[in-house]
Design a protein around this motif. Structure first.
Motif, PDB file in Angstrom:
ATOM      1  N   ASP A  12      -7.662  -6.726   3.969  1.00  0.00           N
ATOM      2  CA  ASP A  12      -6.577  -7.704   4.027  1.00  0.00           C
ATOM      3  C   ASP A  12      -6.696  -8.449   5.349  1.00  0.00           C
ATOM      4  O   ASP A  12      -6.919  -7.828   6.391  1.00  0.00           O
ATOM      5  N   ASP A  17       0.553  -7.032   7.712  1.00  0.00           N
ATOM      6  CA  ASP A  17       0.449  -6.278   6.458  1.00  0.00           C
ATOM      7  C   ASP A  17      -0.415  -5.036   6.648  1.00  0.00           C
ATOM      8  O   ASP A  17      -0.087  -3.959   6.148  1.00  0.00           O
ATOM      9  N   ASP A  60      -6.528  -7.252  -0.934  1.00  0.00           N
ATOM     10  CA  ASP A  60      -5.633  -8.408  -1.026  1.00  0.00           C
ATOM     11  C   ASP A  60      -6.326  -9.509  -1.829  1.00  0.00           C
ATOM     12  O   ASP A  60      -7.553  -9.503  -1.971  1.00  0.00           O
ATOM     13  N   SER A  91      -1.136  -7.126  -3.380  1.00  0.00           N
ATOM     14  CA  SER A  91      -0.902  -8.533  -3.082  1.00  0.00           C
ATOM     15  C   SER A  91       0.583  -8.888  -3.169  1.00  0.00           C
ATOM     16  O   SER A  91       1.344  -8.242  -3.891  1.00  0.00           O
ATOM     17  N   LYS A 114       2.965  -6.052  -2.884  1.00  0.00           N
ATOM     18  CA  LYS A 114       3.281  -5.674  -1.508  1.00  0.00           C
ATOM     19  C   LYS A 114       4.795  -5.656  -1.355  1.00  0.00           C
ATOM     20  O   LYS A 114       5.475  -6.442  -1.993  1.00  0.00           O
TER      21      LYS A 114
END
Length: 126
Positions: A12, A17, A60, A91, A114
């Protein structure tokens, strides 16, 4: 209690994140080791060279230079044993096309929105 997985690969480009996801994975004792790659191309190179041999990959979709779907195209070309690797698309995308493309991909076990949660990790481990 030992972690259910040896190596978890997180791919990612977003630092925040990655920080949050890594903290959740650590707290849940999900894997003995977590490696983070902010570049999908670097992750492909590490997989190709045998530097990483993950049990689990969280990927991601929206990343600069190489998207998660482009990563999957390159991953498909790798001459590595993919049978024991579970890959999850992680994601924030709500695009139905992204969800469908993820579900249709032979390497993706599940599309996960997410942020990653303890409940999702528990489901993965059972």
């Amino acid at each position: 209690m030992s972690a259910p997985f040896k190596l978890c690969l997180l791919i990612d480009d977003n630092y925040i994140d990655n920080f949050v996801t890594t903290r959740i994975l650590d707290t849940a004792n999900f894997a003995e080791k977590i490696e983070v790659y902010q570049s999908p191309a670097s992750a492909i190179e590490a997989l190709r060279d045998g530097k990483v041999k993950p049990d689990v990959i969280f990927l991601d979709i929206r990343m600069p230079l190489m998207s998660g779907f482009e990563f999957l195209q390159e991953y498909d070309k790798l001459n590595i044993d993919k049978n024991n690797i579970k890959m999850y698309m992680l994601s924030s995308s709500l695009d139905p096309t992204d969800i469908r493309k993820s579900s249709d991909n032979k390497y993706i076990t599940q599309f996960i929105h997410k942020p990653l949660t303890f409940q999702v990790l528990e489901d993965i481990c059972t």
